[in-house]
Each structure stands twice: as structure tokens, then as C-alpha cells.
Design a protein around this motif. Structure first.
Motif, PDB file in Angstrom:
ATOM      1  N   HIS A 181       0.830  -1.215   0.000  1.00  0.00           N
ATOM      2  CA  HIS A 181       0.000   0.000   0.000  1.00  0.00           C
ATOM      3  C   HIS A 181       0.866   1.268   0.000  1.00  0.00           C
ATOM      4  O   HIS A 181       1.942   1.274  -0.547  1.00  0.00           O
ATOM      5  CB  HIS A 181      -0.983  -0.031   1.183  1.00  0.00           C
ATOM      6  CG  HIS A 181      -1.719  -1.326   1.256  1.00  0.00           C
ATOM      7  ND1 HIS A 181      -2.835  -1.573   0.515  1.00  0.00           N
ATOM      8  CD2 HIS A 181      -1.462  -2.473   1.943  1.00  0.00           C
ATOM      9  CE1 HIS A 181      -3.254  -2.815   0.761  1.00  0.00           C
ATOM     10  NE2 HIS A 181      -2.436  -3.371   1.602  1.00  0.00           N
ATOM     11  N   GLU A 199      -2.346   0.091   8.038  1.00  0.00           N
ATOM     12  CA  GLU A 199      -1.510  -0.995   7.531  1.00  0.00           C
ATOM     13  C   GLU A 199      -0.274  -0.425   6.837  1.00  0.00           C
ATOM     14  O   GLU A 199       0.845  -0.900   7.033  1.00  0.00           O
ATOM     15  CB  GLU A 199      -2.314  -1.854   6.559  1.00  0.00           C
ATOM     16  CG  GLU A 199      -1.485  -2.950   5.925  1.00  0.00           C
ATOM     17  CD  GLU A 199      -2.249  -3.745   4.880  1.00  0.00           C
ATOM     18  OE1 GLU A 199      -3.408  -3.388   4.591  1.00  0.00           O
ATOM     19  OE2 GLU A 199      -1.663  -4.702   4.339  1.00  0.00           O
ATOM     20  N   HIS A 254       2.421  -7.112   4.566  1.00  0.00           N
ATOM     21  CA  HIS A 254       1.044  -6.632   4.711  1.00  0.00           C
ATOM     22  C   HIS A 254       0.517  -7.045   6.069  1.00  0.00           C
ATOM     23  O   HIS A 254       1.097  -7.902   6.732  1.00  0.00           O
ATOM     24  CB  HIS A 254       0.136  -7.268   3.643  1.00  0.00           C
ATOM     25  CG  HIS A 254       0.327  -6.718   2.275  1.00  0.00           C
ATOM     26  ND1 HIS A 254      -0.566  -5.855   1.684  1.00  0.00           N
ATOM     27  CD2 HIS A 254       1.310  -6.921   1.368  1.00  0.00           C
ATOM     28  CE1 HIS A 254      -0.142  -5.538   0.472  1.00  0.00           C
ATOM     29  NE2 HIS A 254       0.997  -6.176   0.251  1.00  0.00           N
ATOM     30  N   THR A 255      -0.615  -6.428   6.456  1.00  0.00           N
ATOM     31  CA  THR A 255      -1.405  -6.993   7.546  1.00  0.00           C
ATOM     32  C   THR A 255      -2.785  -7.291   6.987  1.00  0.00           C
ATOM     33  O   THR A 255      -3.196  -6.706   5.984  1.00  0.00           O
ATOM     34  CB  THR A 255      -1.540  -6.019   8.737  1.00  0.00           C
ATOM     35  OG1 THR A 255      -2.162  -4.815   8.273  1.00  0.00           O
ATOM     36  CG2 THR A 255      -0.189  -5.695   9.347  1.00  0.00           C
ATOM     37  N   ARG A 321       4.719 -13.058   0.146  1.00  0.00           N
ATOM     38  CA  ARG A 321       3.912 -11.999   0.726  1.00  0.00           C
ATOM     39  C   ARG A 321       3.508 -12.467   2.119  1.00  0.00           C
ATOM     40  O   ARG A 321       2.960 -13.553   2.279  1.00  0.00           O
ATOM     41  CB  ARG A 321       2.684 -11.725  -0.139  1.00  0.00           C
ATOM     42  CG  ARG A 321       1.703 -10.780   0.550  1.00  0.00           C
ATOM     43  CD  ARG A 321       0.696 -10.232  -0.415  1.00  0.00           C
ATOM     44  NE  ARG A 321      -0.465  -9.709   0.294  1.00  0.00           N
ATOM     45  CZ  ARG A 321      -1.357  -8.896  -0.253  1.00  0.00           C
ATOM     46  NH1 ARG A 321      -1.229  -8.520  -1.504  1.00  0.00           N
ATOM     47  NH2 ARG A 321      -2.380  -8.468   0.443  1.00  0.00           N
TER      48      ARG A 321
END
Ligand SMILES: [Zn+2]
Length: 385
Positions: A181, A199, A254-255, A321
Motif C-alpha cells: 500500500h 496498515e 502486509h497486515t 507476501r
């Protein structure tokens, strides 16, 4: 022509039955009758090809059956102009190339220019003459990289060899870290009290910590974005950046989120398809990251999964990821906002990257690498220089 229909007999029916048998839709037999089983097989075939399903063989179904009789490897495939080759063998080839990460567009069973280019790219990567046609040598190479042998694209297999041959040191490796992001896209946002992490911010913090740890171990590190970029880079561009840097390993951070606050835990993703094709090295990397994080943080184990996302499909090195916990889980979030916890996550990833470069037979137990020792090794090397 009058459709061939249930009750008909003769050589045309025998031929239809032969093709259907070749497609595993009908048991082998020398019968020449269009019986109930044949009708069901025709219907199944029509459904699989998106034809109108009437259980009869008219002109359209006949053409599709005719194309279906070509099994991959039975003839040489090439880009014919102006009338392109079509057939089931072309479709099989296209599906195979797609699974391996080559861009053939849709598996439309037509050997067009895009398929030809994808074949040429495959040929280049396995060291064959890149003429874009699929003959015995190219078929042989495709078979050697067989469906279940896996490994994804050939350069991944070479990458795996390169990793084995270059020894266990991290010094001089290039790792690209991709905080997900950013810019206009904050990712998961949980707007409650002191835990107002997005995030995008959280994974950038993790990426910076990871950058520091890896750099201390002698790794060249590149992040795909800064803390506050103006725009959000598409995943395909992130993959392209890693490719252009010749990265040895790609780690995307990522979360996760879920409407149910009880959903929690860590999951990792590597390149692969539903057909069981997978990047061997990517799967190993994802497995190591997963196990190290679970062992060192106690986050719930949501396992490792295969996905064909751009980020994983387009990267030419082992790529993972990581979804480090659910920001929507009060438990995960409470831990993630603690910098000491984030350090443990980062140590786990460093240990996993280190293990990627151990030969499999010399691998060490999960949780056993003391990440601080890596720095000592680098320091000792620097003194000897
Ligand atoms: Zn995300």
C-alpha cells in the motif's frame, strides 16, 4: 449437415466416441452406437467448451471435437499466417505456459502471435533457439519441467541452483522489501484510540526495521517505497522493480483484516496455481518465514498458500507476501503496535532469509538462528579484509 444424434450408428459415431475417450469423458470401447453414455459425454464436452448443450454433434460441436483430438506433442505447433493453428494441444500448451507465469493472454486454443512470443521467451530461458514454435525439443523441455516437478519459471529453477551453489553467506545478496500500500491507499485502517495504525504505516515500520537488520548482515536492501509516497505503486511495478534490481529475494509485507475481530494470525503466500504448479523456491521461502514467525512470536499459524497474484507471478526470484497478523484483531493489533514485538517479527524474517541460503540438507531448526550473530560474522569478515 444433419446433427449426429442419440441412436445414430456408423464410423462418424466411432470417431466422436474416440475423441471423447481421448478426453477421458467416455470409457474406451469399439462400439459405433451413439448411446446414452455418449450423449452424456457430448453434453459434458459442450459444457466444458461453452457450446450450447444439446447432446448432439452439429457443425459447431464437430469443429470443437476435431480441434480436441490434438494431444499436446502430437504435432509441431507454430504461428501460422493467415490461418492460425487451433486445437486442444494449443490450449494445453497455453495453460501450461500460463501456469509457469508466461503471458499468453487467454487459453483460447489459437496459436497466435502472443502464444508464439511466450514460447520464444520460454525457449530463451531454457537455452533453446527462440523461434516461437513448439516442436519436439521445446516439448521435451516442457516435459522436463513437468506439471508436478514444479518450480515455476525456469529462471526460478536456475535461481534455486544459484542459491545452492553460492553458499550460506548473506553478504552481497540483494533483498527487495515491499511495504504494501502507501500513498493514497492506507490499506487496513483501524481508527480506535491509541492504536490508530494504518496498515501502510505499520508495514513501512516493519520494512525499515528489516532493512536495518539485513543491512547489518551485509545484505544490499532496497525498499519499493518510502514512508509517505504520493501515489500507490501497482504490484506489477513493484515486481518489475525487484526484477530490474536482480534481487535474490523479494519480501512483501502486509497486515490482514476481517469483519470478525476473532480472525487472527500470520499467513504467507508464494506463487502457485490451483493445478499444483508452484514456485519451489518461493514455497520454501514462504514456509520458512511462516515457521520462524510462528515460532518466535506466537501469532496463530494461518499457514502458507499458493496464489497467482501479479506480485508473485511477475517476480523472477523467490518471493513471499507476508500477512503479519490481523489489524482488525484486538489481540494481533495490541502486539503489532509494540515495537519489541515488531523486532521479533523482523528477526524471524531475517532468520528465514538466512535459511534460504543454507543447503536444504544443512538447514537448522526453526527458531535456532541467533540473528545477532550474523552481524558478528560480518564484522569478523570486515576485520580480515
Ligand atoms: Zn495489504
Amino acid at each position: 449437415m444433419r446433427p449426429i444424434r442419440p441412436g445414430d450408428r456408423g464410423p462418424a459415431v466411432t470417431e466422436i466416441r474416440t475423441v471423447l475417450t481421448g478426453l477421458d469423458l467416455l470409457p474406451p470401447s469399439t462400439d459405433d452406437e451413439f448411446d446414452g453414455a455418449t450423449e452424456r459425454a457430448v453434453r459434458a464436452f459442450q459444457q466444458s467448451r461453452g457450446l450450447s448443450i444439446d447432446g448432439r454433434v452439429g457443425a459447431e460441436t464437430w469443429r470443437a471435437l476435431d480441434a480436441a483430438r490434438w494431444r499436446l506433442g502430437a504435432r509441431t505447433l507454430y504461428h501460422a499466417v493467415p490461418e492460425p493453428l487451433t486445437g486442444e494441444d494449443v490450449r494445453s500448451l497455453q495453460e501450461r505456459l500460463l501456469e509457469m507465469g508466461y503471458d499468453v493472454g487467454h487459453a483460447d486454443a489459437i496459436y497466435g502471435i502472443r502464444t508464439s512470443r511466450a514460447v520464444a521467451q520460454f525457449q530463451r530461458e531454457v537455452g533453446l533457439k527462440p523461434d516461437g514454435s513448439c516442436g519436439p525439443h521445446t516439448m521435451g523441455a516442457l516435459r522436463r519441467l513437468g506439471r508436478k516437478v514444479v518450480g515455476g519459471r525456469p529462471q526460478w529453477l536456475r535461481e534455486s541452483d544459484a542459491i545452492r551453489q553460492s553458499g550460506p553467506t548473506l553478504v552481497g545478496r540483494t533483498v527487495v522489501i515491499d511495504p504494501g500500500h502507501g500513498g493514497t491507499d492506507p490499506g487496513v485502517v483501524v481508527p480506535d484510540g491509541p492504536l490508530r495504525w494504518t496498515e501502510a504505516d505499520l508495514v513501512h515500520d516493519l520494512a525499515s526495521r528489516l532493512e536495518g537488520r539485513l543491512a547489518a548482515a551485509g545484505v544490499r536492501v532496497q525498499l519499493t517505497r518510502g514512508p509517505a509516497p504520493e501515489t500507490c505503486l501497482p504490484d506489477a511495478d513493484r515486481a518489475q522493480l525487484a526484477n530490474s534490481l536482480g534481487a535474490d529475494v523479494f519480501i512483501s509485507l502486509h497486515t490482514d483484516e476481517h469483519a470478525n475481530p476473532e480472525a487472527e494470525g500470520v499467513a504467507t503466500y508464494h506463487y502457485g496455481t490451483d493445478n499444483g504448479v508452484t514456485s519451489t523456491t518461493g514455497e520454501r521461502l514462504a514456509g520458512l518465514v511462516q515457521r520462524e514467525i510462528v515460532a518466535r512470536t506466537g501469532l496463530r499459524d494461518c499457514r502458507t498458500h499458493a496464489k497467482a497474484w501479479d506480485l508473485l507471478r511477475l517476480t523472477r526470484m523467490p518471493a513471499v507476501r507476508v500477512e503479519v497478523g490481523y489489524l482488525t484483531s484486538p489481540r494481533d493489533r495490541g502486539q503489532l503496535v509494540d515495537p519489541r514485538f515488531r523486532d521479533r517479527v523482523v528477526e524471524a524474517i531475517v532468520a528465514a532469509v538466512q535459511r534460504m541460503f543454507f543447503p536444504v540438507e544443512r538447514d537448522v531448526p526453526t527458531g535456532s538462528i541467533d540473528v545477532s550473530e550474523l552481524r558478528a560474522v560480518v564484522a569478523a569478515g570486515a576485520v580480515m579484509d
